[in-house]
Design a protein around this motif. Structure first.
Motif, short mmCIF file in Angstrom:
data_model
loop_
_atom_site.label_atom_id
_atom_site.label_comp_id
_atom_site.label_asym_id
_atom_site.label_seq_id
_atom_site.Cartn_x
_atom_site.Cartn_y
_atom_site.Cartn_z
N GLU A 197 50.70 -13.74 -81.27
CA GLU A 197 51.25 -14.62 -80.53
C GLU A 197 51.31 -15.87 -80.94
O GLU A 197 51.99 -16.84 -80.54
CB GLU A 197 50.80 -14.70 -79.09
CG GLU A 197 50.73 -13.41 -78.43
CD GLU A 197 49.86 -13.39 -77.00
OE1 GLU A 197 49.45 -14.44 -76.69
OE2 GLU A 197 50.24 -12.25 -76.21
N GLY A 198 50.65 -16.39 -82.14
CA GLY A 198 50.51 -17.68 -82.80
C GLY A 198 49.63 -18.26 -82.28
O GLY A 198 49.65 -19.85 -82.60
N SER A 226 40.48 -18.73 -83.58
CA SER A 226 39.13 -19.16 -84.00
C SER A 226 38.24 -19.08 -82.99
O SER A 226 37.22 -19.04 -82.96
CB SER A 226 39.09 -20.64 -84.75
OG SER A 226 39.83 -21.50 -83.75
N VAL A 227 38.78 -19.45 -81.76
CA VAL A 227 37.91 -19.25 -80.44
C VAL A 227 37.55 -18.08 -80.04
O VAL A 227 36.72 -17.84 -79.08
CB VAL A 227 38.45 -19.98 -79.47
CG1 VAL A 227 38.70 -21.55 -79.91
CG2 VAL A 227 39.73 -19.42 -78.94
N GLU A 228 38.21 -16.64 -80.49
CA GLU A 228 37.90 -15.50 -80.33
C GLU A 228 37.13 -14.96 -81.15
O GLU A 228 36.87 -15.13 -82.28
CB GLU A 228 39.10 -14.81 -80.18
CG GLU A 228 40.45 -15.01 -79.31
CD GLU A 228 39.89 -15.04 -77.87
OE1 GLU A 228 39.00 -14.27 -77.59
OE2 GLU A 228 40.78 -15.72 -76.92
N PRO A 229 35.99 -13.90 -80.63
CA PRO A 229 35.22 -13.32 -81.48
C PRO A 229 35.80 -12.25 -82.15
O PRO A 229 36.79 -11.82 -82.10
CB PRO A 229 34.09 -12.54 -80.20
CG PRO A 229 34.83 -12.76 -79.21
CD PRO A 229 35.66 -13.87 -79.18
N THR A 230 35.31 -11.91 -83.36
CA THR A 230 35.90 -10.92 -84.30
C THR A 230 35.52 -9.62 -83.91
O THR A 230 36.00 -8.69 -84.46
CB THR A 230 35.28 -11.12 -85.75
OG1 THR A 230 33.82 -11.13 -85.79
CG2 THR A 230 35.70 -12.28 -86.29
N ARG A 231 34.42 -9.37 -83.26
CA ARG A 231 34.13 -7.95 -82.52
C ARG A 231 33.82 -8.19 -81.01
O ARG A 231 33.51 -9.15 -80.44
CB ARG A 231 33.12 -7.42 -83.14
CG ARG A 231 33.16 -7.09 -84.68
CD ARG A 231 31.61 -6.72 -85.36
NE ARG A 231 31.99 -6.41 -86.80
CZ ARG A 231 31.59 -7.58 -87.58
NH1 ARG A 231 31.29 -8.66 -87.11
NH2 ARG A 231 31.76 -6.95 -88.91
N SER A 232 34.31 -6.77 -80.26
CA SER A 232 33.86 -6.86 -79.01
C SER A 232 32.29 -7.00 -78.94
O SER A 232 31.60 -5.96 -79.47
CB SER A 232 34.50 -5.53 -78.41
OG SER A 232 33.90 -4.45 -78.89
N ASP A 257 38.78 -3.28 -70.63
CA ASP A 257 37.97 -4.47 -70.02
C ASP A 257 36.92 -4.87 -71.11
O ASP A 257 36.52 -6.01 -71.05
CB ASP A 257 37.23 -4.16 -68.61
CG ASP A 257 38.14 -3.78 -67.56
OD1 ASP A 257 39.22 -4.49 -67.48
OD2 ASP A 257 37.65 -3.14 -66.55
N SER A 258 36.31 -3.88 -71.68
CA SER A 258 35.29 -4.28 -72.66
C SER A 258 35.94 -5.18 -73.93
O SER A 258 35.35 -5.71 -74.65
CB SER A 258 34.61 -3.08 -73.51
OG SER A 258 35.67 -2.07 -73.85
N ASP A 259 37.21 -4.65 -74.26
CA ASP A 259 38.08 -5.08 -75.38
C ASP A 259 38.50 -6.63 -75.09
O ASP A 259 39.00 -7.43 -75.97
CB ASP A 259 39.02 -4.60 -75.85
CG ASP A 259 38.57 -3.32 -76.80
OD1 ASP A 259 37.31 -3.26 -77.02
OD2 ASP A 259 39.26 -2.06 -77.10
N ARG A 269 40.78 -6.79 -79.93
CA ARG A 269 42.03 -6.57 -79.63
C ARG A 269 42.58 -8.05 -79.20
O ARG A 269 43.84 -8.42 -79.29
CB ARG A 269 42.02 -5.78 -78.30
CG ARG A 269 43.47 -5.56 -77.92
CD ARG A 269 43.51 -4.30 -76.84
NE ARG A 269 42.90 -3.01 -77.47
CZ ARG A 269 42.96 -1.90 -76.64
NH1 ARG A 269 43.22 -1.99 -75.28
NH2 ARG A 269 42.33 -0.82 -77.28
N ALA A 270 41.41 -8.90 -78.42
CA ALA A 270 42.30 -10.35 -77.88
C ALA A 270 42.61 -11.05 -79.26
O ALA A 270 43.19 -11.92 -79.18
CB ALA A 270 41.08 -10.81 -76.82
N TYR A 271 41.50 -10.86 -80.29
CA TYR A 271 41.64 -11.58 -81.52
C TYR A 271 43.01 -11.34 -82.11
O TYR A 271 43.68 -12.43 -82.45
CB TYR A 271 40.48 -11.44 -82.32
CG TYR A 271 40.53 -12.12 -83.82
CD1 TYR A 271 40.34 -13.40 -84.08
CD2 TYR A 271 40.93 -11.35 -84.90
CE1 TYR A 271 40.31 -13.70 -85.31
CE2 TYR A 271 40.95 -11.93 -86.18
CZ TYR A 271 40.76 -13.25 -86.33
OH TYR A 271 40.66 -13.65 -87.61
N ARG A 272 43.34 -9.99 -82.31
CA ARG A 272 44.53 -9.84 -83.04
C ARG A 272 45.63 -10.04 -82.22
O ARG A 272 46.87 -10.49 -82.69
CB ARG A 272 44.56 -8.06 -83.21
CG ARG A 272 43.75 -7.81 -84.13
CD ARG A 272 43.33 -6.22 -84.22
NE ARG A 272 42.59 -5.85 -85.08
CZ ARG A 272 42.17 -4.35 -85.16
NH1 ARG A 272 42.75 -3.79 -84.35
NH2 ARG A 272 41.41 -4.13 -86.09
#
Length: 250
Positions: free
Chosen positions: A48-49, A53-59, A33-35, A40-43
C-alpha cells in the motif's frame, strides 16, 4: 448393508466435515488475528506504499510502543553510548592534564607555566628560566606527568575522533579530514612532550631543538581546538537530533 459400508468407508476416526469446516474457519480467523501486526501486516504496508518500518518483521515480534520502552528493550544495544563515553573520558583527561596538573607544576617552577601549556609556544629564554628554577625532583614529576596523562590524553582524543567519525559524522571528506587531523595531533603531541623533557634535561640548549618543540606545541594546540570542536559538536548535534526524533515518535 451397502449403506453401512458406505458410511464406514475411509478413516473411522476422521471427524465430520461440518466440524472440520468450523474448526478451519475458527483456525483461519485465529491465524489472521495472530498475523495482525506481523509479517502479513508488514507486507500489506509495503504493497500500500505505507512506511513498514513500524511493523515487526515476524508475527510475535512486537516493538515497544514508547521511546523509553524501546530504549530499555532487552537485547537492544546503542553504539552511540561508546562514543559518548570516549568523549567524556577524553574531556576528563584534558581537564586533569591542562587544568589541574599543569597549573600545579607552576609551584615547582617558580610560578612559570610549563612549555607544553603555552598556546603560543616558547623560546630559548623561557626554557633557560625554567631550567634555572626547576630541580631534579620537579623535572622528574613533569617527566612522569608527560609519560602518563601526556600520552593517555592524545590517544583518547584519537579514539574519540575515530568513533565519532564512524558513527556520527557524514561526508567522506569531512570524516577523512577529522580522522587525519586527530591522528596527526596524537603524534605531534606525544613527540612534543618527549622533546620538552629532553630539552629541560639536556646540559646544553639547542636553538633548533627549542624552535622545533615550540612549533610542535603550537601545531598541537591548533589541531586540538579544531578536532575537539568538530567531535564535541557532532556529539551534541547527534544527541539533540535523536532527542527530537524520539519525542516526535508516538
Amino acid at each position: 448393508m451397502s449403506r453401512r459400508r458406505k458410511t464406514n468407508r475411509g478413516n473411522p476416526a476422521a471427524p465430520p466435515a461440518s466440524s472440520d469446516a468450523a474448526r478451519g474457519s475458527a483456525g483461519g480467523s485465529g491465524a489472521q488475528d495472530s498475523d495482525v501486526g506481523g509479517l502479513r501486516a508488514y507486507r500489506r504496508a509495503k504493497r500500500e506504499g505505507r512506511d513498514p518500518s513500524v511493523e515487526p518483521t515476524r508475527s510475535g515480534d512486537r516493538r515497544p510502543s514508547t521511546p523509553s520502552a524501546r530504549r530499555s528493550a532487552p537485547g537492544r544495544s546503542n553504539p552511540r553510548l561508546l562514543v559518548y563515553a570516549l568523549v567524556i573520558v577524553t574531556l576528563l583527561l584534558f581537564a586533569y592534564l591542562h587544568l589541574f596538573a599543569m597549573p600545579q607544576m607552576t609551584y615547582f617552577a617558580g610560578g612559570f607555566s610549563m612549555p607544553g601549556a603555552r598556546l603560543w609556544g616558547f623560546d630559548v629564554e623561557d626554557i633557560e628560566r625554567l631550567r634555572s628554577v626547576m630541580d631534579d625532583d620537579a623535572r622528574g614529576q613533569l617527566n612522569f606527568l608527560h609519560r602518563t596523562a601526556g600520552i593517555l590524553f592524545p590517544v583518547a582524543a584519537f579514539l574519540s575522533a575515530w568513533a565519532s567519525v564512524g558513527l556520527l559524522m557524514r561526508g567522506r571528506f569531512l570524516r577523512w579530514g577529522v580522522l587525519a587531523a586527530a591522528g596527526l595531533f596524537a603524534v605531534v603531541d606525544i613527540v612534543k612532550t618527549f622533546m620538552i623533557d629532553s630539552i629541560l634535561g639536556s646540559e646544553e640548549l639547542s636553538e633548533s631543538a627549542v624552535g622545533t618543540a615550540s612549533s610542535l606545541t603550537v601545531v598541537s594546540w591548533v589541531l586540538l581546538v579544531v578536532v575537539g570542536a568538530l567531535v564535541v559538536g557532532s556529539v551534541v548535534v547527534d544527541a539533540i537530533r535523536r532527542s527530537l526524533q524520539e519525542n516526535r515518535t508516538p
